[in-house]
Write a protein that holds these residues in place. Sequence first.
Motif, PDB file in Angstrom:
ATOM      1  N   GLY A 165       0.780  -1.207   0.060  1.00 37.04           N
ATOM      2  CA  GLY A 165       0.170  -0.227  -0.008  1.00 37.04           C
ATOM      3  C   GLY A 165       0.850   1.348  -0.068  1.00 37.04           C
ATOM      4  O   GLY A 165       0.605   2.220  -0.928  1.00 37.04           O
ATOM      5  N   ILE A 166       1.701   1.274   0.883  1.00 37.54           N
ATOM      6  CA  ILE A 166       2.699   2.458   0.951  1.00 37.54           C
ATOM      7  C   ILE A 166       3.336   2.804  -0.332  1.00 37.54           C
ATOM      8  O   ILE A 166       3.543   3.757  -0.815  1.00 37.54           O
ATOM      9  CB  ILE A 166       3.731   2.397   1.932  1.00 37.54           C
ATOM     10  CG1 ILE A 166       2.818   2.394   3.440  1.00 37.54           C
ATOM     11  CG2 ILE A 166       4.623   3.568   2.135  1.00 37.54           C
ATOM     12  CD1 ILE A 166       3.784   1.885   4.473  1.00 37.54           C
ATOM     13  N   GLU A 167       3.947   1.681  -0.970  1.00 36.75           N
ATOM     14  CA  GLU A 167       4.616   1.788  -2.353  1.00 36.75           C
ATOM     15  C   GLU A 167       3.753   2.379  -3.569  1.00 36.75           C
ATOM     16  O   GLU A 167       4.151   3.070  -4.145  1.00 36.75           O
ATOM     17  CB  GLU A 167       5.139   0.575  -2.855  1.00 36.75           C
ATOM     18  CG  GLU A 167       6.348   0.124  -2.067  1.00 36.75           C
ATOM     19  CD  GLU A 167       6.895  -1.501  -2.401  1.00 36.75           C
ATOM     20  OE1 GLU A 167       5.986  -2.067  -3.015  1.00 36.75           O
ATOM     21  OE2 GLU A 167       8.243  -1.768  -2.250  1.00 36.75           O
ATOM     22  N   ALA A 168       2.523   2.258  -3.350  1.00 36.02           N
ATOM     23  CA  ALA A 168       1.586   2.658  -4.176  1.00 36.02           C
ATOM     24  C   ALA A 168       1.504   4.397  -4.282  1.00 36.02           C
ATOM     25  O   ALA A 168       1.075   5.002  -5.004  1.00 36.02           O
ATOM     26  CB  ALA A 168       0.209   2.245  -4.189  1.00 36.02           C
ATOM     27  N   GLY A 169       1.666   4.759  -2.979  1.00 33.72           N
ATOM     28  CA  GLY A 169       1.674   6.389  -2.682  1.00 33.72           C
ATOM     29  C   GLY A 169       3.027   7.044  -3.421  1.00 33.72           C
ATOM     30  O   GLY A 169       2.959   8.193  -3.343  1.00 33.72           O
ATOM     31  N   GLY A 170       4.069   6.221  -3.641  1.00 33.25           N
ATOM     32  CA  GLY A 170       5.186   6.938  -3.989  1.00 33.25           C
ATOM     33  C   GLY A 170       6.619   6.129  -3.597  1.00 33.25           C
ATOM     34  O   GLY A 170       6.605   5.351  -2.565  1.00 33.25           O
ATOM     35  N   LYS A 171       7.682   6.209  -4.245  1.00 34.45           N
ATOM     36  CA  LYS A 171       8.729   5.486  -3.939  1.00 34.45           C
ATOM     37  C   LYS A 171       9.951   6.475  -4.106  1.00 34.45           C
ATOM     38  O   LYS A 171       9.882   7.630  -4.666  1.00 34.45           O
ATOM     39  CB  LYS A 171       9.008   4.258  -5.116  1.00 34.45           C
ATOM     40  CG  LYS A 171       7.926   3.205  -5.210  1.00 34.45           C
ATOM     41  CD  LYS A 171       8.343   2.408  -6.277  1.00 34.45           C
ATOM     42  CE  LYS A 171       7.359   1.170  -6.204  1.00 34.45           C
ATOM     43  NZ  LYS A 171       7.707   0.101  -7.209  1.00 34.45           N
ATOM     44  N   PRO A 172      11.000   5.919  -3.314  1.00 29.23           N
ATOM     45  CA  PRO A 172      11.016   4.533  -2.903  1.00 29.23           C
ATOM     46  C   PRO A 172      10.541   4.790  -1.212  1.00 29.23           C
ATOM     47  O   PRO A 172      10.355   5.725  -0.717  1.00 29.23           O
ATOM     48  CB  PRO A 172      12.947   4.881  -2.631  1.00 29.23           C
ATOM     49  CG  PRO A 172      13.277   6.085  -2.492  1.00 29.23           C
ATOM     50  CD  PRO A 172      12.205   7.164  -3.310  1.00 29.23           C
TER      51      PRO A 172
END
Length: 291
Positions: A165-172
């Motif tokens: 879920g967190i990765e869907a918000g932006g990386k890294p």
Amino acid sequence: MLSASLKSVLQHARYLPLWSALTAVRWRSFDSRSSGLGATFRTVMRWFPPARSRFDREAKRVFPDMKPVTRAKLGQDMGWHMGRTLFEIYHDAEFQTHHHKFSASGPGLGALKEAQRLGKGAIVVSGHFGQWEAIRAVIKIHGLESGAVYRPNKNRHYERRIRTGIEAGGKPILATGHVGTRALVRHLRDGGIISILLDEKYSEGVRIPFLGHDALTSLSAAQLALKYDLPMIPAFGTRVGDGNTFSVEFEAPIPHTDSIEMTRAFNDSLSTRIMANPEQWYWMLKRWDGA
């Protein structure tokens, strides 16, 4: 020590209630499912004694004169907000597409864009207040992308879903620890944006007032901002109305002074937000333990 197989069974058992709540009503709309998990967490805060006791211990510290019935309602309202927040993080890929839910304001957004225009990195600081992933959603709407620092969950089932879920918000997405810190420095020096939640207890931190009481607080965000001459921008995503929309405010960058003074300024800013909407902060962090 527990065997690997027993540990796996226990992790499955602890994850099963949340998995059931997330999957039982998949046919309903996003907002209905979000509200449903909020209602589940509200019920937990009402009827599960360990959760009530943990909340009471923290809330009494800040609101010693609050009537028990009022404090109980505050805990249940917190549960509703946190259940919704967790649902939205678990389904962040979908949540990020709901552009109509987010309104943005404040001088910090312009400062963030200016830093990017100059090829500089930036540090966005927030806390477990409102819906913090709404901040990165707004950043993405404006054509930018923010990575995030997070603390991995010991339960591998929670960890897999939360990280996705967190990765869907932006990386890294960078885990706390030495390896994550090195990657964080590289990202910032390359002109990247990173979002950090600064309201968790940091055992090696400095005692700085938070909601009127000293709390062990990390100075890392301010130290990085000073060392690499980066803006440190407080931002908060407040849940408004029926809980399906968010007012995201990017405050002006905290002036560069010293790391303690800058972190104190952030703590004061977050404290103000919490006192205005105490039900939107996650009171279960054991924020003052050991301070």
